[in-house]
Design a protein around this motif. Structure first.
Motif, PDB file in Angstrom:
ATOM      1  N   LEU A 101     130.859 -57.952 -51.557  1.00 16.08           N
ATOM      2  CA  LEU A 101     129.592 -57.973 -52.300  1.00 16.08           C
ATOM      3  C   LEU A 101     129.773 -57.439 -53.719  1.00 16.08           C
ATOM      4  O   LEU A 101     129.119 -57.926 -54.642  1.00 16.08           O
ATOM      5  CB  LEU A 101     128.519 -57.188 -51.558  1.00 16.08           C
ATOM      6  N   GLU A 102     130.649 -56.479 -53.886  1.00 17.12           N
ATOM      7  CA  GLU A 102     130.903 -55.941 -55.231  1.00 17.12           C
ATOM      8  C   GLU A 102     131.463 -57.014 -56.161  1.00 17.12           C
ATOM      9  O   GLU A 102     131.229 -56.960 -57.370  1.00 17.12           O
ATOM     10  CB  GLU A 102     131.861 -54.751 -55.161  1.00 17.12           C
ATOM     11  N   THR A 103     132.164 -57.995 -55.610  1.00 11.51           N
ATOM     12  CA  THR A 103     132.704 -59.074 -56.452  1.00 11.51           C
ATOM     13  C   THR A 103     131.620 -60.041 -56.915  1.00 11.51           C
ATOM     14  O   THR A 103     131.861 -60.847 -57.806  1.00 11.51           O
ATOM     15  CB  THR A 103     133.802 -59.886 -55.728  1.00 11.51           C
ATOM     16  N   LEU A 104     130.431 -59.962 -56.316  1.00 12.34           N
ATOM     17  CA  LEU A 104     129.351 -60.882 -56.646  1.00 12.34           C
ATOM     18  C   LEU A 104     128.497 -60.411 -57.813  1.00 12.34           C
ATOM     19  O   LEU A 104     127.582 -61.121 -58.237  1.00 12.34           O
ATOM     20  CB  LEU A 104     128.462 -61.109 -55.421  1.00 12.34           C
ATOM     21  N   THR A 105     128.781 -59.218 -58.336  1.00 15.16           N
ATOM     22  CA  THR A 105     127.988 -58.681 -59.435  1.00 15.16           C
ATOM     23  C   THR A 105     128.877 -57.886 -60.387  1.00 15.16           C
ATOM     24  O   THR A 105     129.886 -57.328 -59.975  1.00 15.16           O
ATOM     25  CB  THR A 105     126.841 -57.779 -58.914  1.00 15.16           C
ATOM     26  N   ASN A 106     128.476 -57.852 -61.646  1.00 10.38           N
ATOM     27  CA  ASN A 106     129.154 -56.961 -62.592  1.00 10.38           C
ATOM     28  C   ASN A 106     128.194 -55.878 -63.060  1.00 10.38           C
ATOM     29  O   ASN A 106     128.461 -55.172 -64.020  1.00 10.38           O
ATOM     30  CB  ASN A 106     129.765 -57.742 -63.762  1.00 10.38           C
ATOM     31  N   LYS A 107     127.068 -55.766 -62.373  1.00  8.63           N
ATOM     32  CA  LYS A 107     126.066 -54.744 -62.688  1.00  8.63           C
ATOM     33  C   LYS A 107     126.382 -53.462 -61.916  1.00  8.63           C
ATOM     34  O   LYS A 107     127.117 -53.493 -60.921  1.00  8.63           O
ATOM     35  CB  LYS A 107     124.677 -55.228 -62.272  1.00  8.63           C
ATOM     36  N   PRO A 108     125.791 -52.344 -62.323  1.00  5.09           N
ATOM     37  CA  PRO A 108     125.910 -51.130 -61.514  1.00  5.09           C
ATOM     38  C   PRO A 108     125.333 -51.391 -60.124  1.00  5.09           C
ATOM     39  O   PRO A 108     124.342 -52.117 -59.978  1.00  5.09           O
ATOM     40  CB  PRO A 108     125.064 -50.107 -62.265  1.00  5.09           C
ATOM     41  N   VAL A 109     125.965 -50.804 -59.113  1.00  3.73           N
ATOM     42  CA  VAL A 109     125.523 -50.980 -57.735  1.00  3.73           C
ATOM     43  C   VAL A 109     124.970 -49.663 -57.206  1.00  3.73           C
ATOM     44  O   VAL A 109     125.608 -48.607 -57.341  1.00  3.73           O
ATOM     45  CB  VAL A 109     126.680 -51.465 -56.834  1.00  3.73           C
ATOM     46  N   LEU A 110     123.785 -49.740 -56.611  1.00  9.76           N
ATOM     47  CA  LEU A 110     123.148 -48.585 -55.986  1.00  9.76           C
ATOM     48  C   LEU A 110     122.979 -48.858 -54.497  1.00  9.76           C
ATOM     49  O   LEU A 110     122.720 -49.994 -54.090  1.00  9.76           O
ATOM     50  CB  LEU A 110     121.765 -48.326 -56.594  1.00  9.76           C
ATOM     51  N   ILE A 111     123.119 -47.788 -53.718  1.00 12.12           N
ATOM     52  CA  ILE A 111     122.973 -47.877 -52.267  1.00 12.12           C
ATOM     53  C   ILE A 111     122.100 -46.717 -51.816  1.00 12.12           C
ATOM     54  O   ILE A 111     122.358 -45.568 -52.192  1.00 12.12           O
ATOM     55  CB  ILE A 111     124.345 -47.791 -51.558  1.00 12.12           C
ATOM     56  N   GLY A 112     121.108 -47.007 -51.012  1.00 12.31           N
ATOM     57  CA  GLY A 112     120.281 -45.964 -50.424  1.00 12.31           C
ATOM     58  C   GLY A 112     120.600 -45.833 -48.950  1.00 12.31           C
ATOM     59  O   GLY A 112     120.865 -46.829 -48.272  1.00 12.31           O
ATOM     60  N   THR A 113     120.595 -44.606 -48.457  1.00 10.01           N
ATOM     61  CA  THR A 113     120.776 -44.373 -47.023  1.00 10.01           C
ATOM     62  C   THR A 113     120.057 -43.089 -46.649  1.00 10.01           C
ATOM     63  O   THR A 113     119.590 -42.351 -47.514  1.00 10.01           O
ATOM     64  CB  THR A 113     122.268 -44.343 -46.629  1.00 10.01           C
ATOM     65  N   TRP A 114     119.986 -42.842 -45.379  1.00 10.53           N
ATOM     66  CA  TRP A 114     119.332 -41.633 -44.885  1.00 10.53           C
ATOM     67  C   TRP A 114     120.168 -40.402 -45.228  1.00 10.53           C
ATOM     68  O   TRP A 114     121.391 -40.404 -45.042  1.00 10.53           O
ATOM     69  CB  TRP A 114     119.147 -41.718 -43.373  1.00 10.53           C
ATOM     70  N   ALA A 115     119.529 -39.352 -45.706  1.00  9.11           N
ATOM     71  CA  ALA A 115     120.241 -38.119 -46.073  1.00  9.11           C
ATOM     72  C   ALA A 115     120.957 -37.505 -44.881  1.00  9.11           C
ATOM     73  O   ALA A 115     122.014 -36.890 -45.042  1.00  9.11           O
ATOM     74  CB  ALA A 115     119.248 -37.116 -46.678  1.00  9.11           C
ATOM     75  N   ALA A 116     120.416 -37.671 -43.681  1.00  9.22           N
ATOM     76  CA  ALA A 116     121.025 -37.081 -42.483  1.00  9.22           C
ATOM     77  C   ALA A 116     122.174 -37.919 -41.928  1.00  9.22           C
ATOM     78  O   ALA A 116     122.874 -37.475 -41.012  1.00  9.22           O
ATOM     79  CB  ALA A 116     119.963 -36.883 -41.405  1.00  9.22           C
ATOM     80  N   ALA A 117     122.393 -39.105 -42.465  1.00  5.80           N
ATOM     81  CA  ALA A 117     123.456 -39.992 -41.977  1.00  5.80           C
ATOM     82  C   ALA A 117     124.770 -39.662 -42.691  1.00  5.80           C
ATOM     83  O   ALA A 117     125.261 -40.422 -43.520  1.00  5.80           O
ATOM     84  CB  ALA A 117     123.072 -41.448 -42.178  1.00  5.80           C
ATOM     85  N   VAL A 156     118.956 -40.623 -49.637  1.00  4.28           N
ATOM     86  CA  VAL A 156     119.805 -40.353 -50.800  1.00  4.28           C
ATOM     87  C   VAL A 156     120.156 -41.688 -51.442  1.00  4.28           C
ATOM     88  O   VAL A 156     120.035 -42.741 -50.810  1.00  4.28           O
ATOM     89  CB  VAL A 156     121.104 -39.598 -50.410  1.00  4.28           C
ATOM     90  N   VAL A 157     120.584 -41.635 -52.689  1.00  4.78           N
ATOM     91  CA  VAL A 157     121.078 -42.815 -53.388  1.00  4.78           C
ATOM     92  C   VAL A 157     122.484 -42.515 -53.875  1.00  4.78           C
ATOM     93  O   VAL A 157     122.757 -41.423 -54.382  1.00  4.78           O
ATOM     94  CB  VAL A 157     120.151 -43.211 -54.564  1.00  4.78           C
ATOM     95  N   LEU A 158     123.348 -43.498 -53.686  1.00  4.33           N
ATOM     96  CA  LEU A 158     124.721 -43.414 -54.179  1.00  4.33           C
ATOM     97  C   LEU A 158     124.931 -44.524 -55.198  1.00  4.33           C
ATOM     98  O   LEU A 158     124.261 -45.570 -55.121  1.00  4.33           O
ATOM     99  CB  LEU A 158     125.717 -43.570 -53.032  1.00  4.33           C
ATOM    100  N   ALA A 159     125.860 -44.322 -56.121  1.00  6.76           N
ATOM    101  CA  ALA A 159     126.118 -45.307 -57.179  1.00  6.76           C
ATOM    102  C   ALA A 159     127.602 -45.509 -57.356  1.00  6.76           C
ATOM    103  O   ALA A 159     128.409 -44.588 -57.160  1.00  6.76           O
ATOM    104  CB  ALA A 159     125.500 -44.815 -58.493  1.00  6.76           C
ATOM    105  N   ASN A 160     127.965 -46.717 -57.775  1.00  6.02           N
ATOM    106  CA  ASN A 160     129.371 -46.973 -58.073  1.00  6.02           C
ATOM    107  C   ASN A 160     129.691 -46.518 -59.492  1.00  6.02           C
ATOM    108  O   ASN A 160     128.836 -46.015 -60.217  1.00  6.02           O
ATOM    109  CB  ASN A 160     129.731 -48.437 -57.810  1.00  6.02           C
ATOM    110  N   ALA A 161     130.939 -46.723 -59.895  1.00  9.01           N
ATOM    111  CA  ALA A 161     131.407 -46.223 -61.191  1.00  9.01           C
ATOM    112  C   ALA A 161     130.707 -46.867 -62.383  1.00  9.01           C
ATOM    113  O   ALA A 161     130.709 -46.315 -63.474  1.00  9.01           O
ATOM    114  CB  ALA A 161     132.921 -46.403 -61.297  1.00  9.01           C
ATOM    115  N   ARG A 162     130.110 -48.042 -62.178  1.00  7.02           N
ATOM    116  CA  ARG A 162     129.418 -48.722 -63.285  1.00  7.02           C
ATOM    117  C   ARG A 162     128.096 -48.046 -63.632  1.00  7.02           C
ATOM    118  O   ARG A 162     127.525 -48.334 -64.681  1.00  7.02           O
ATOM    119  CB  ARG A 162     129.146 -50.180 -62.932  1.00  7.02           C
TER     120      ARG A 162
END
Length: 165
Positions: A101-117, A156-162
């Motif tokens: 999926l990262e190869t499908l975009t050149n934009k910054p990527v954000l991911i949300g998940t549960w803080a307890a996970a 929580v939200v996590l982000a890639n290097a972009r």
């Protein structure tokens, strides 16, 4: 034989089955008021797809065993609903889907998940994502996701290097 492929309307039953199977890992981990059975009902999945989430699937011997969605949100891309069948976990499927999926975009990527996970957070960190601050998580959750306040409080939200905050 394995492959990663785009999913279509014919895959919705398998996508739903994978999500609800894999989401059992959250039972008893996420706040009880956020858990429901099934974790994702069919109308919710269809609504997510209608709002632009495109799923890719990891197929093994003709059967989908993992799915992950991508959603374009203008200046960023979101990874949504990343799940691998319980019986297929810890085999690198999630990492392969994420890299695809990262190869499908050149934009910054954000991911949300549960803080307890904690396992999900570790997975994303191992794959190059960094956990964002609480204020940034809340701001971005409100901006890019359509989720209840209670979910924002427990996520929580996590982000890639972009991502440049």
């Amino acid at each position: 034989m394995t492959r990663i492929r785009g999913c279509g309307a014919e895959d919705v039953p398998q996508i739903l089955s994978i999500i609800n199977d894999a989401a059992q890992a959250y039972r008893g981990i996420i706040p009880a008021d956020r858990w429901h059975e099934p974790y994702m009902p069919l109308p919710e999945l269809k609504e997510q797809i209608a709002h632009g989430i495109a799923f890719s699937g990891y197929e093994r011997d003709g059967e989908l065993v993992g799915v992950m969605g991508i959603q374009d949100k203008g200046e960023v891309t979101l990874i949504r609903h990343a799940y691998v069948k319980t019986s297929q976990r810890r085999a690198g499927i999630g990492a392969r889907l994420l890299k695809h999926l990262e190869t499908l975009t050149n934009k910054p990527v954000l991911i949300g998940t549960w803080a307890a996970a904690a396992w999900a957070i570790r997975f994303y960190e191992k794959n190059g994502y960094r956990l964002l601050s609480r204020p940034e998580t809340e701001r971005l959750s409100r901006k890019y996701w359509t989720i209840p306040e209670r979910q924002i409080e427990t996520s929580v939200v996590l982000a890639n290097a972009r991502w440049k905050a």
